[in-house]
Each structure stands twice: as C-alpha cells, then as structure tokens.
Write a protein that holds these residues in place. Structure first.
Motif, PDB file in Angstrom:
ATOM      1  N   LEU A  43       0.608  -1.479  -0.140  1.00  0.00           N
ATOM      2  CA  LEU A  43       0.054   0.064  -0.119  1.00  0.00           C
ATOM      3  C   LEU A  43       0.345   1.232  -0.152  1.00  0.00           C
ATOM      4  CD1 LEU A  43      -2.768  -0.849   2.190  1.00  0.00           C
ATOM      5  CD2 LEU A  43      -3.561  -0.847  -0.296  1.00  0.00           C
ATOM      6  N   SER A  44       2.173   0.675   0.751  1.00  0.00           N
ATOM      7  CA  SER A  44       2.642   1.997   0.820  1.00  0.00           C
ATOM      8  C   SER A  44       3.662   2.880  -0.756  1.00  0.00           C
ATOM      9  CB  SER A  44       3.587   2.122   2.427  1.00  0.00           C
ATOM     10  OG  SER A  44       4.625   1.441   1.261  1.00  0.00           O
ATOM     11  N   TYR A  45       4.146   1.530  -1.394  1.00  0.00           N
ATOM     12  CA  TYR A  45       4.390   1.421  -2.504  1.00  0.00           C
ATOM     13  C   TYR A  45       3.226   1.770  -3.823  1.00  0.00           C
ATOM     14  CZ  TYR A  45       8.823   0.463  -1.126  1.00  0.00           C
ATOM     15  OH  TYR A  45      10.157   0.242   0.079  1.00  0.00           O
ATOM     16  N   PHE A  46       2.413   1.193  -3.372  1.00  0.00           N
ATOM     17  CA  PHE A  46       1.205   1.369  -5.173  1.00  0.00           C
ATOM     18  C   PHE A  46       0.366   2.640  -4.500  1.00  0.00           C
ATOM     19  CE2 PHE A  46      -2.831   0.329  -6.506  1.00  0.00           C
ATOM     20  CZ  PHE A  46      -2.320   0.043  -7.808  1.00  0.00           C
ATOM     21  N   GLY A  47       0.278   2.806  -3.418  1.00  0.00           N
ATOM     22  CA  GLY A  47      -0.938   4.064  -3.082  1.00  0.00           C
ATOM     23  C   GLY A  47      -0.857   5.151  -3.032  1.00  0.00           C
ATOM     24  N   ALA A  48       0.901   5.312  -3.130  1.00  0.00           N
ATOM     25  CA  ALA A  48       1.479   7.204  -3.245  1.00  0.00           C
ATOM     26  C   ALA A  48       0.129   7.909  -2.672  1.00  0.00           C
ATOM     27  CB  ALA A  48       1.416   7.443  -4.760  1.00  0.00           C
ATOM     28  N   ARG A  77      -5.110 -15.968   5.008  1.00  0.00           N
ATOM     29  CA  ARG A  77      -6.379 -16.058   3.623  1.00  0.00           C
ATOM     30  C   ARG A  77      -7.221 -16.063   3.712  1.00  0.00           C
ATOM     31  NH1 ARG A  77      -4.352 -15.761  -1.746  1.00  0.00           N
ATOM     32  NH2 ARG A  77      -2.422 -17.774  -1.137  1.00  0.00           N
ATOM     33  N   ALA A  78      -8.054 -15.825   4.670  1.00  0.00           N
ATOM     34  CA  ALA A  78     -10.102 -15.683   4.499  1.00  0.00           C
ATOM     35  C   ALA A  78      -9.381 -14.741   4.568  1.00  0.00           C
ATOM     36  CB  ALA A  78     -10.403 -16.464   5.801  1.00  0.00           C
ATOM     37  N   ILE A  79      -8.619 -13.610   5.309  1.00  0.00           N
ATOM     38  CA  ILE A  79      -8.948 -11.741   5.173  1.00  0.00           C
ATOM     39  C   ILE A  79      -8.382 -11.395   3.860  1.00  0.00           C
ATOM     40  CG2 ILE A  79      -7.379  -9.789   5.677  1.00  0.00           C
ATOM     41  CD1 ILE A  79      -7.032 -11.576   8.418  1.00  0.00           C
ATOM     42  N   VAL A  80      -7.320 -11.959   3.311  1.00  0.00           N
ATOM     43  CA  VAL A  80      -6.627 -11.546   1.798  1.00  0.00           C
ATOM     44  C   VAL A  80      -7.254 -12.204   0.538  1.00  0.00           C
ATOM     45  CG1 VAL A  80      -4.556 -10.524   2.977  1.00  0.00           C
ATOM     46  CG2 VAL A  80      -4.873 -12.880   1.183  1.00  0.00           C
ATOM     47  N   GLY A  81      -7.826 -13.285   0.578  1.00  0.00           N
ATOM     48  CA  GLY A  81      -8.488 -14.586  -0.512  1.00  0.00           C
ATOM     49  C   GLY A  81      -7.489 -14.936  -1.491  1.00  0.00           C
ATOM     50  N   ASP A  82      -7.970 -15.270  -2.103  1.00  0.00           N
ATOM     51  CA  ASP A  82      -7.206 -15.291  -3.114  1.00  0.00           C
ATOM     52  C   ASP A  82      -6.218 -14.689  -3.897  1.00  0.00           C
ATOM     53  OD1 ASP A  82      -8.176 -17.996  -2.985  1.00  0.00           O
ATOM     54  OD2 ASP A  82      -9.568 -18.346  -4.473  1.00  0.00           O
ATOM     55  N   ASP A  83      -6.576 -13.322  -4.119  1.00  0.00           N
ATOM     56  CA  ASP A  83      -5.774 -12.804  -5.123  1.00  0.00           C
ATOM     57  C   ASP A  83      -5.139 -11.286  -4.024  1.00  0.00           C
ATOM     58  OD1 ASP A  83      -4.636 -10.860  -6.414  1.00  0.00           O
ATOM     59  OD2 ASP A  83      -5.927 -10.624  -8.220  1.00  0.00           O
ATOM     60  N   PRO A  84      -3.633 -11.439  -3.444  1.00  0.00           N
ATOM     61  CA  PRO A  84      -3.987 -10.448  -2.004  1.00  0.00           C
ATOM     62  C   PRO A  84      -3.684  -9.647  -2.734  1.00  0.00           C
ATOM     63  CG  PRO A  84      -2.275 -12.291  -2.352  1.00  0.00           C
ATOM     64  CD  PRO A  84      -3.325 -12.945  -3.172  1.00  0.00           C
ATOM     65  N   VAL A  85      -2.963  -9.074  -4.363  1.00  0.00           N
ATOM     66  CA  VAL A  85      -3.240  -7.806  -4.678  1.00  0.00           C
ATOM     67  C   VAL A  85      -4.486  -7.212  -4.947  1.00  0.00           C
ATOM     68  CG1 VAL A  85      -2.919  -6.695  -6.590  1.00  0.00           C
ATOM     69  CG2 VAL A  85      -1.249  -8.329  -6.236  1.00  0.00           C
ATOM     70  N   ASP A  86      -5.515  -7.779  -5.023  1.00  0.00           N
ATOM     71  CA  ASP A  86      -7.144  -7.494  -5.590  1.00  0.00           C
ATOM     72  C   ASP A  86      -6.919  -7.172  -3.701  1.00  0.00           C
ATOM     73  OD1 ASP A  86      -9.406  -6.847  -6.786  1.00  0.00           O
ATOM     74  OD2 ASP A  86      -9.927  -8.907  -5.184  1.00  0.00           O
ATOM     75  N   PHE A  87      -7.484  -7.636  -3.075  1.00  0.00           N
ATOM     76  CA  PHE A  87      -7.295  -6.907  -1.571  1.00  0.00           C
ATOM     77  C   PHE A  87      -7.114  -6.034  -1.179  1.00  0.00           C
ATOM     78  CE2 PHE A  87      -5.938  -7.083   2.286  1.00  0.00           C
ATOM     79  CZ  PHE A  87      -6.673  -6.920   3.697  1.00  0.00           C
ATOM     80  N   ALA A  88      -5.649  -6.147  -1.298  1.00  0.00           N
ATOM     81  CA  ALA A  88      -4.840  -4.800  -1.303  1.00  0.00           C
ATOM     82  C   ALA A  88      -5.785  -3.996  -1.251  1.00  0.00           C
ATOM     83  CB  ALA A  88      -3.425  -4.839  -1.539  1.00  0.00           C
ATOM     84  N   TYR A  95      -9.062   5.012   0.499  1.00  0.00           N
ATOM     85  CA  TYR A  95      -8.780   5.796   0.711  1.00  0.00           C
ATOM     86  C   TYR A  95      -7.883   6.408   0.066  1.00  0.00           C
ATOM     87  CZ  TYR A  95      -8.642   2.665   4.750  1.00  0.00           C
ATOM     88  OH  TYR A  95      -9.422   1.648   5.609  1.00  0.00           O
ATOM     89  N   ALA A  96      -8.676   6.886  -1.329  1.00  0.00           N
ATOM     90  CA  ALA A  96      -7.971   7.219  -2.795  1.00  0.00           C
ATOM     91  C   ALA A  96      -8.477   8.330  -2.398  1.00  0.00           C
ATOM     92  CB  ALA A  96      -9.560   7.327  -4.199  1.00  0.00           C
ATOM     93  N   ASP A  97      -9.236   9.847  -1.548  1.00  0.00           N
ATOM     94  CA  ASP A  97      -8.851  11.089  -1.535  1.00  0.00           C
ATOM     95  C   ASP A  97      -7.132  11.698  -1.217  1.00  0.00           C
ATOM     96  OD1 ASP A  97     -11.456  11.014  -3.114  1.00  0.00           O
ATOM     97  OD2 ASP A  97     -12.147  11.425  -0.672  1.00  0.00           O
ATOM     98  N   GLY A  98      -6.745  10.726  -0.858  1.00  0.00           N
ATOM     99  CA  GLY A  98      -5.531  10.543   0.058  1.00  0.00           C
ATOM    100  C   GLY A  98      -4.571  10.643  -0.784  1.00  0.00           C
ATOM    101  N   GLN A  99      -4.678   9.844  -2.061  1.00  0.00           N
ATOM    102  CA  GLN A  99      -3.910   9.542  -2.871  1.00  0.00           C
ATOM    103  C   GLN A  99      -2.898  10.901  -3.851  1.00  0.00           C
ATOM    104  OE1 GLN A  99      -5.933   6.299  -5.383  1.00  0.00           O
ATOM    105  NE2 GLN A  99      -4.116   5.662  -4.709  1.00  0.00           N
ATOM    106  N   TRP A 100      -2.312  11.274  -3.449  1.00  0.00           N
ATOM    107  CA  TRP A 100      -1.930  12.370  -4.844  1.00  0.00           C
ATOM    108  C   TRP A 100      -2.208  12.073  -6.641  1.00  0.00           C
ATOM    109  CZ3 TRP A 100       1.007  12.130  -9.748  1.00  0.00           C
ATOM    110  CH2 TRP A 100       1.692  10.716  -9.792  1.00  0.00           C
ATOM    111  N   ILE A 101      -2.478  11.420  -7.123  1.00  0.00           N
ATOM    112  CA  ILE A 101      -2.752  11.335  -8.347  1.00  0.00           C
ATOM    113  C   ILE A 101      -4.515  12.294  -8.181  1.00  0.00           C
ATOM    114  CG2 ILE A 101      -4.556   8.840  -8.314  1.00  0.00           C
ATOM    115  CD1 ILE A 101      -1.994  10.434 -11.199  1.00  0.00           C
TER     116      ILE A 101
END
Length: 122
Positions: A43-48, A77-88, A95-101
C-alpha cells in the motif's frame, strides 16, 4: 510556533498514531504480522498516499483488521483471499482521496475547464 513545527516535522500526532500501529502490528502472531506488514508495504508503494492523516487512518484500519482476525482465529488467506493484490487495491480504494493522483486529476480537470471556459469542443 505549532504551525511552524507541523510544517517542518509534520503532524506529530499522526506520527505517534502511526508508530503505535507499528507496535500493534509487531504484537500480532507471526503469520498475521507478516501479512499485515506485506500489505502495508504494498500500500505504501502502490498507494502513493500524500495526506498524512489518510495514511495513518488507513494503517490504523489495516491494523485493526488483522488484530480482529488474529483474535478470532481467522486465517490470513481468509482475510486477503486468493488474490492478495486485489485485496490490497480494493482496500486502498477506500482511501483514494489521500492519493497524490487525486489532486493531479482535479488539477487536470480544472486546467481543461479553465481553457474551455465552459464550452465543449473549444
């Protein structure tokens, strides 16, 4: 004086809350701790996230999620599901309003609107 310190150092309250989250994450059972740290890193890298208060709220929410899951005995695995990237990325969408983009999107729209003067196709 407080405004000067906040400008130079950032919001100290936010930093304190973030540090508290880090302590709480380190107190999780090994698997939940490793997963929470991995998601937070992504999240810290991708989320900006550029707004400190949004970053802290996101970290607190993530920490609480993994704390509750650990206390309930919910497997990672029950938290993040089969695709942790999709979960994240789904988690991050809250929290998109906090992103610089987001700021840059508004800036681009305003620039084009100003050039357009309210007219389409100008």
């Amino acid at each position: 004086m407080s405004n000067i310190l906040d400008t130079i150092l950032g919001d100290l309250g936010d930093k304190r809350r973030w540090r508290e989250c880090q302590v709480r994450i380190k107190a999780l059972p090994a698997g939940h701790r490793a997963a929470a740290q991995a998601v937070e890193r992504y999240l810290s890298y991708f989320g900006a996230i550029s707004k400190g208060d949004v970053l802290v709220q996101m970290t607190e929410d993530l920490t609480e999620l993994f704390e509750r899951a650990a206390s309930d005995g919910t497997p990672v695995r029950a938290i993040v599901g089969d695709d942790p990237v999709d979960f994240a990325e789904t988690f991050l969408a809250n929290y998109a309003d906090g992103q610089w983009i987001s700021k840059e999107r508004r800036r681009l729209t305003a620039a084009i609107d100003a050039l357009d003067g309210g007219k389409q196709g100008a």
